[in-house]
Design an enzyme around this catalytic site. Structure first.
Site, mmCIF file in Angstrom:
data_model
loop_
_atom_site.group_PDB
_atom_site.id
_atom_site.type_symbol
_atom_site.label_atom_id
_atom_site.label_comp_id
_atom_site.label_asym_id
_atom_site.label_seq_id
_atom_site.Cartn_x
_atom_site.Cartn_y
_atom_site.Cartn_z
ATOM 1 N N GLU A 161 65.859 75.313 18.323
ATOM 2 C CA GLU A 161 66.095 75.065 19.741
ATOM 3 C C GLU A 161 66.786 76.255 20.397
ATOM 4 O O GLU A 161 67.610 76.933 19.782
ATOM 5 C CB GLU A 161 66.928 73.786 19.906
ATOM 6 C CG GLU A 161 66.122 72.555 19.520
ATOM 7 C CD GLU A 161 66.879 71.242 19.681
ATOM 8 O OE1 GLU A 161 66.222 70.235 19.981
ATOM 9 O OE2 GLU A 161 68.104 71.217 19.501
ATOM 10 N N CYS A 195 71.338 80.753 24.962
ATOM 11 C CA CYS A 195 71.945 80.403 23.681
ATOM 12 C C CYS A 195 70.844 80.396 22.630
ATOM 13 O O CYS A 195 69.921 79.588 22.714
ATOM 14 C CB CYS A 195 72.604 79.031 23.815
ATOM 15 S SG CYS A 195 73.370 78.453 22.311
ATOM 16 N N CYS A 197 71.521 74.621 9.332
ATOM 17 C CA CYS A 197 72.796 75.328 9.200
ATOM 18 C C CYS A 197 73.365 75.047 7.831
ATOM 19 O O CYS A 197 73.295 73.932 7.326
ATOM 20 C CB CYS A 197 73.771 74.860 10.284
ATOM 21 S SG CYS A 197 75.295 75.823 10.312
ATOM 22 N N CYS A 234 80.332 71.587 9.441
ATOM 23 C CA CYS A 234 81.402 71.272 10.383
ATOM 24 C C CYS A 234 81.224 69.818 10.828
ATOM 25 O O CYS A 234 80.166 69.444 11.337
ATOM 26 C CB CYS A 234 81.364 72.223 11.570
ATOM 27 S SG CYS A 234 81.540 73.950 11.058
ATOM 28 N N CYS A 282 79.882 68.631 14.355
ATOM 29 C CA CYS A 282 78.697 69.306 14.922
ATOM 30 C C CYS A 282 77.411 68.625 14.479
ATOM 31 O O CYS A 282 77.158 68.464 13.290
ATOM 32 C CB CYS A 282 78.699 70.773 14.486
ATOM 33 S SG CYS A 282 77.294 71.710 15.104
ATOM 34 N N SER A 333 78.969 84.141 17.887
ATOM 35 C CA SER A 333 79.936 83.112 17.523
ATOM 36 C C SER A 333 79.880 82.843 16.023
ATOM 37 O O SER A 333 78.814 82.573 15.477
ATOM 38 C CB SER A 333 79.629 81.815 18.284
ATOM 39 O OG SER A 333 80.499 80.787 17.860
ATOM 40 N N ASN A 358 81.136 66.967 22.691
ATOM 41 C CA ASN A 358 79.872 66.386 23.134
ATOM 42 C C ASN A 358 79.420 65.366 22.096
ATOM 43 O O ASN A 358 79.026 65.730 20.990
ATOM 44 C CB ASN A 358 78.805 67.484 23.287
ATOM 45 C CG ASN A 358 79.193 68.462 24.376
ATOM 46 O OD1 ASN A 358 79.508 68.066 25.490
ATOM 47 N ND2 ASN A 358 79.207 69.753 24.056
ATOM 48 N N CYS A 362 76.855 71.950 23.667
ATOM 49 C CA CYS A 362 77.424 72.570 22.478
ATOM 50 C C CYS A 362 77.511 71.584 21.317
ATOM 51 O O CYS A 362 78.030 70.482 21.475
ATOM 52 C CB CYS A 362 78.830 73.035 22.817
ATOM 53 S SG CYS A 362 79.105 74.679 22.241
#
Length: 390
Positions: free
Chosen positions: A114, A127, A134, A138, A141, A225, A324, A367
């Site tokens: 995405e 972004c 990933c 975390c 997330c 980041s 979020n 995010c």
């Protein structure tokens, strides 16, 4: 709390290079020169040819060799036999009520990632993703609840920027002057994946984005980041030199071990030592500390005061991010009053502490919400809490 895995046990799918013509997108200038020489371009002409082709691809957005009018017809035909100019394919596009755009794009192997574009008054930020899935876990997330499939190539990373320029209809016409007021003015490597676990491809892609004869974004308009891959931070300063953002999110090792499990490998003190050196080496103005506000977890006044003490001496700004929420998330968002109180303590200590306004929530583009549509399995709250060691 101590059982959260640092990374998932992953098997990345081996990269089998596609057969057929070589894709020029993502090659460094040196690699493109070598490819042209191997194709039959005389060595003395190769550097000039790279400059010409480079400009067509990255400055004008041209994907068809036949349109490269400053090359001879014969040479264009020879190039078309050996090479292609291809970028990720758009599968779907959603537009939020606030103007945020989210694309699902397909890359080699049928995988999907995405990409999100956030328009603002003075700039437009893209972004982009650096991995499919990933490797980090975390716990707050959504992206981190899916397994890592593979690293993206440099072409797939810079190809996301080119795809967005296509959709925004923002390629300049040859001969026109470059306009400063761009729709796509900034890039943040904050999509899916940990960029510093895919360093070489990220570096090569960003060098293409910063190239003065191509996409022409200054290094100050690119922010990478990281969750804190300490060994690669100094290398980022030296070899990319872009702005740095750090997913910080906690002020004690105990809490950060759960929220950002990579902290067990490189703890807060080790990370901050690496960050202190970064602005000097990269000539970066300041480091951005990303801090997601989680109710009752990391949002107390004590946390705010501790944060200020920890970052003392580092040129910094603190981005406070209201959490979020996503289906099955083990946390809830801090209240507006709590976020304001936290922000005020940081601000009074002399640091900018903007509260990020959630964008694109209605299309799950905010995010921590990005998640490939190919990863269908929805984990239960219990599974997520177990994975996070909660």
């Amino acid at each position: 709390m101590a059982n959260a895995p640092i990374t998932q046990d992953v098997m990345t799918i081996p990269r089998k290079l596609p057969e057929g013509p070589m894709n020029l997108v993502g090659l460094t200038r040196d690699a493109m020169r070598d490819a042209l020489i191997a194709q039959g371009t005389p060595e003395k002409q190769a550097k000039m040819r790279v400059g010409q082709i480079w400009q067509w691809i990255y400055q004008w957005g041209v994907r068809d060799f036949a349109l490269m009018t400053n090359l001879s017809k014969t040479y264009r035909a020879e190039l078309a036999e050996t090479f292609v100019i291809e970028i990720p394919e758009v599968v779907s596009k959603q537009v939020s009520t606030d103007g945020t755009r989210k694309w699902l794009v397909r890359i080699a192997g049928g995988h999907e990632v995405e990409v999100v574009y956030i328009p603002e008054d003075s700039r437009g930020t893209l972004c982009i993703s650096s991995q499919v899935g990933c490797t980090l876990t975390c716990s707050f997330c959504h992206t981190g609840t899916q397994k890592l499939v593979r690293n993206l190539t440099a072409g797939e990373i810079v190809g996301q920027v080119m795809m967005a320029r296509d959709d925004l209809e923002e390629w300049p016409t040859p001969g026109d002057r470059n306009v400063e007021t761009r729709l796509l003015s900034n890039i943040v490597l904050m999509g899916m994946g940990e960029p510093l676990y895919n360093f070489v491809n990220v570096r090569d892609a960003m060098k293409i984005a910063m190239d003065a004869e191509g996409i022409q974004l200054s290094r100050r308009r690119i922010t990478l980041s990281t969750s804190g891959v300490v060994p690669e931070i100094a290398r980022t300063a030296e070899e990319i030199g872009c702005q740095l953002a750090v997913s910080f999110h906690a002020t004690t090792d105990e809490v950060r071990d759960t929220l950002v499990p990579i902290n067990k490998r490189w703890n807060i003190e080790t990370l901050l030592d690496a960050l202190r050196a970064y602005p000097k080496v990269s000539n970066s103005e300041r480091i951005t500390f990303e801090y997601v506000m989680l109710h009752g977890v990391n949002d107390s006044d004590e946390d705010a005061h501790r944060l200020v003490r920890l970052i003392e001496g580092i040129p910094a700004k603190i981005n406070l991010i209201p959490f979020n929420e996503w289906p099955g998330a083990p946390y809830t968002r801090s209240s507006n009053n709590r976020i304001r109180a936290f922000s005020e303590i940081v601000y009074q200590a002399g640091y900018a502490s903007p509260v990020r306004k959630p964008r694109g929530e209605d299309i799950m583009a905010a995010c921590g919400q990005l998640k490939s549509a190919t990863e269908r399995a929805r984990k239960s709250r219990k599974q997520i809490e177990a994975d996070a060691g909660l």
